[in-house]
Design a protein around this motif. Sequence first.
Motif, PDB file in Angstrom:
ATOM      1  N   ILE A 182     -36.907   6.759 -16.971  1.00  0.00           N
ATOM      2  CA  ILE A 182     -38.617   6.060 -16.850  1.00  0.00           C
ATOM      3  C   ILE A 182     -39.632   6.837 -17.650  1.00  0.00           C
ATOM      4  CG2 ILE A 182     -40.830   5.920 -14.832  1.00  0.00           C
ATOM      5  CD1 ILE A 182     -37.938   6.263 -12.596  1.00  0.00           C
ATOM      6  N   SER A 183     -40.032   8.104 -17.998  1.00  0.00           N
ATOM      7  CA  SER A 183     -40.397   8.456 -19.023  1.00  0.00           C
ATOM      8  C   SER A 183     -40.519   7.754 -20.401  1.00  0.00           C
ATOM      9  CB  SER A 183     -40.593  10.066 -19.251  1.00  0.00           C
ATOM     10  OG  SER A 183     -40.523  10.782 -18.010  1.00  0.00           O
ATOM     11  N   SER A 184     -38.478   7.791 -20.374  1.00  0.00           N
ATOM     12  CA  SER A 184     -38.603   7.462 -21.821  1.00  0.00           C
ATOM     13  C   SER A 184     -39.235   5.781 -22.471  1.00  0.00           C
ATOM     14  CB  SER A 184     -37.190   7.432 -22.315  1.00  0.00           C
ATOM     15  OG  SER A 184     -36.808   8.331 -22.437  1.00  0.00           O
ATOM     16  N   GLY A 185     -39.326   4.443 -21.520  1.00  0.00           N
ATOM     17  CA  GLY A 185     -39.685   3.339 -21.262  1.00  0.00           C
ATOM     18  C   GLY A 185     -41.379   3.610 -21.318  1.00  0.00           C
ATOM     19  N   ALA A 186     -41.535   4.697 -20.551  1.00  0.00           N
ATOM     20  CA  ALA A 186     -43.373   5.044 -21.062  1.00  0.00           C
ATOM     21  C   ALA A 186     -43.057   4.700 -22.339  1.00  0.00           C
ATOM     22  CB  ALA A 186     -43.433   5.288 -19.748  1.00  0.00           C
ATOM     23  N   LYS A 187     -43.087   6.193 -22.703  1.00  0.00           N
ATOM     24  CA  LYS A 187     -42.872   6.794 -23.570  1.00  0.00           C
ATOM     25  C   LYS A 187     -42.666   5.330 -25.006  1.00  0.00           C
ATOM     26  CE  LYS A 187     -39.681   8.826 -26.676  1.00  0.00           C
ATOM     27  NZ  LYS A 187     -38.909   9.617 -27.027  1.00  0.00           N
ATOM     28  N   LEU A 188     -41.633   4.534 -25.194  1.00  0.00           N
ATOM     29  CA  LEU A 188     -41.370   3.469 -25.958  1.00  0.00           C
ATOM     30  C   LEU A 188     -42.732   2.197 -25.461  1.00  0.00           C
ATOM     31  CD1 LEU A 188     -40.345   1.203 -27.732  1.00  0.00           C
ATOM     32  CD2 LEU A 188     -38.888   0.722 -25.969  1.00  0.00           C
ATOM     33  N   SER A 189     -43.222   1.889 -24.619  1.00  0.00           N
ATOM     34  CA  SER A 189     -44.575   1.311 -24.922  1.00  0.00           C
ATOM     35  C   SER A 189     -45.581   1.770 -25.083  1.00  0.00           C
ATOM     36  CB  SER A 189     -45.119   0.475 -23.185  1.00  0.00           C
ATOM     37  OG  SER A 189     -44.426   1.865 -22.501  1.00  0.00           O
ATOM     38  N   VAL A 190     -45.981   2.872 -24.944  1.00  0.00           N
ATOM     39  CA  VAL A 190     -47.421   3.395 -25.846  1.00  0.00           C
ATOM     40  C   VAL A 190     -47.471   3.637 -27.068  1.00  0.00           C
ATOM     41  CG1 VAL A 190     -48.322   5.401 -25.421  1.00  0.00           C
ATOM     42  CG2 VAL A 190     -47.662   5.377 -23.556  1.00  0.00           C
ATOM     43  N   ALA A 191     -45.981   4.188 -27.234  1.00  0.00           N
ATOM     44  CA  ALA A 191     -46.059   3.910 -29.566  1.00  0.00           C
ATOM     45  C   ALA A 191     -46.005   2.199 -29.946  1.00  0.00           C
ATOM     46  CB  ALA A 191     -44.396   4.344 -29.162  1.00  0.00           C
ATOM     47  N   LEU A 192     -45.369   0.865 -28.988  1.00  0.00           N
ATOM     48  CA  LEU A 192     -45.813   0.556 -29.399  1.00  0.00           C
ATOM     49  C   LEU A 192     -47.254  -0.414 -29.814  1.00  0.00           C
ATOM     50  CD1 LEU A 192     -42.653  -1.635 -28.091  1.00  0.00           C
ATOM     51  CD2 LEU A 192     -43.149  -1.248 -30.142  1.00  0.00           C
ATOM     52  N   LEU A 193     -47.939   0.327 -28.190  1.00  0.00           N
ATOM     53  CA  LEU A 193     -49.821  -0.257 -28.039  1.00  0.00           C
ATOM     54  C   LEU A 193     -50.027   0.613 -29.579  1.00  0.00           C
ATOM     55  CD1 LEU A 193     -52.095  -1.061 -26.971  1.00  0.00           C
ATOM     56  CD2 LEU A 193     -51.948   1.003 -25.705  1.00  0.00           C
TER      57      LEU A 193
ATOM     58  N   SER B 272     -57.562   5.522 -23.772  1.00  0.00           N
ATOM     59  CA  SER B 272     -57.088   6.295 -22.652  1.00  0.00           C
ATOM     60  C   SER B 272     -56.293   5.008 -21.695  1.00  0.00           C
ATOM     61  CB  SER B 272     -57.711   7.070 -22.130  1.00  0.00           C
ATOM     62  OG  SER B 272     -58.418   8.245 -23.346  1.00  0.00           O
ATOM     63  N   ALA B 273     -57.444   3.891 -21.573  1.00  0.00           N
ATOM     64  CA  ALA B 273     -57.001   3.156 -20.194  1.00  0.00           C
ATOM     65  C   ALA B 273     -55.995   2.310 -20.698  1.00  0.00           C
ATOM     66  CB  ALA B 273     -58.026   2.661 -20.056  1.00  0.00           C
ATOM     67  N   GLU B 274     -55.610   2.115 -22.251  1.00  0.00           N
ATOM     68  CA  GLU B 274     -55.638   1.227 -22.531  1.00  0.00           C
ATOM     69  C   GLU B 274     -53.679   1.580 -22.271  1.00  0.00           C
ATOM     70  OE1 GLU B 274     -58.107  -2.143 -25.270  1.00  0.00           O
ATOM     71  OE2 GLU B 274     -57.236   0.194 -25.952  1.00  0.00           O
ATOM     72  N   MET B 275     -53.666   3.591 -23.302  1.00  0.00           N
ATOM     73  CA  MET B 275     -52.639   3.885 -22.828  1.00  0.00           C
ATOM     74  C   MET B 275     -51.897   4.086 -20.728  1.00  0.00           C
ATOM     75  SD  MET B 275     -53.468   6.952 -25.546  1.00  0.00           S
ATOM     76  CE  MET B 275     -52.163   7.364 -25.522  1.00  0.00           C
ATOM     77  N   VAL B 276     -52.934   4.356 -20.820  1.00  0.00           N
ATOM     78  CA  VAL B 276     -52.111   4.626 -19.924  1.00  0.00           C
ATOM     79  C   VAL B 276     -51.573   3.149 -18.508  1.00  0.00           C
ATOM     80  CG1 VAL B 276     -52.278   5.214 -16.830  1.00  0.00           C
ATOM     81  CG2 VAL B 276     -54.054   6.606 -18.740  1.00  0.00           C
ATOM     82  N   LEU B 277     -51.635   1.871 -18.633  1.00  0.00           N
ATOM     83  CA  LEU B 277     -51.806   0.891 -18.838  1.00  0.00           C
ATOM     84  C   LEU B 277     -50.071   0.213 -19.669  1.00  0.00           C
ATOM     85  CD1 LEU B 277     -55.134  -1.483 -17.983  1.00  0.00           C
ATOM     86  CD2 LEU B 277     -53.556  -0.390 -15.946  1.00  0.00           C
ATOM     87  N   ALA B 278     -49.924   1.198 -20.348  1.00  0.00           N
ATOM     88  CA  ALA B 278     -48.969   0.774 -21.516  1.00  0.00           C
ATOM     89  C   ALA B 278     -48.280   1.591 -20.932  1.00  0.00           C
ATOM     90  CB  ALA B 278     -48.970   0.362 -22.737  1.00  0.00           C
TER      91      ALA B 278
END
Length: 340
Positions: free
Chosen positions: A97-108, A121-127
């Motif tokens: 789950i953390s890795s999926g979050a990491k991937l989406s934040v990195a892409l953003l 910050s809000a956009e990063m949390v949402l991603a």
Amino acid sequence: MDTRRQRIVISYLVLAVLLIVLIILNICIGSADISLRRLWDALRFPENDKIAYNIITGLRIPRTAAASILGGALAVAGFLLQNFFANPIAGPYILGISSGAKLSVALLMVISLSHGFAANSAEMVLAAFAGSLLSMGIILLISARVRRMSVLIVCGVMIGYICSAVTDLVVNFSDDSNIVNLHNWSMGSFSGIGSPEVMTSACITVPVCIFAFMLSKPMSAYQLGEEYARNSGVHIKAFRISLILLSSLLSACVTAFAGPVSFVGVAVPHLIKSIYRTARPVFIIPASFLGGAVFCLFCDLITRTLFAPTELSISTVTSVFGAPVVIYMLLNRERWKENG
């Protein structure tokens, strides 16, 4: 007061004292050590020692607060997932789950920086939340097709590897110097987290943890079996959705600001349950938050001081201390099965 409640109260007091001690140590110890007297004087009269005041308020207090809040959030997220899957080794990092979050934040980050602006910050949390939910959705689809929890755990680990590999590709093949600096974040670190990020993480983590604590009673019933919980009046579908959303949001908040932090969500709840000798959520949820804060503060202190001025990633240290706990837990489960 009976012996059990006395032990629980003492355990809370010990955790609180450890938390206070580690907060002071994390603020005072670093590349430039600050004595308690200088700390007190700098906070009272900042104009007399601007250097110490700037180090304390600009760097160390935000970092210490981030380690406390995000460490607690990760431990509570792990406990919620362990209840959801009825398995003590379920956790945000192990299930991917953390890795999926990491991937989406990195892409953003890559997309935003390539277009000349930085994500807030809000956009990063949402991603991160979207990435967490996607990974959780895949895990739930797999769990519907397999009965053995060990297979689900292996699948979660594989999902984590895939997401981490894609993230590393995104980071390593980036030309922009700002994007290259994402490497430190992708390894996990509390450095560079400022006061605005701390406030954002607190505004997310505190209400979510309070809401999780309010689910203590249905969670206790759910621990005795889904059928028992249903007969006790628990709306199973809504309850399970709540656990998914709460654990994913906590994991997303941690990953958005600190990157992936390994084994905290698995090791800390297990240690807390062993110390308290109970799995009742009404006791374990607040204790897990305190335990996660203590664990991450201790590990972050090591990352900054062990090979100073070189700083280790937080996941390196949490793995060193958290992985043996998981191994010990697995060996105990096998021994219990053999004796049972």
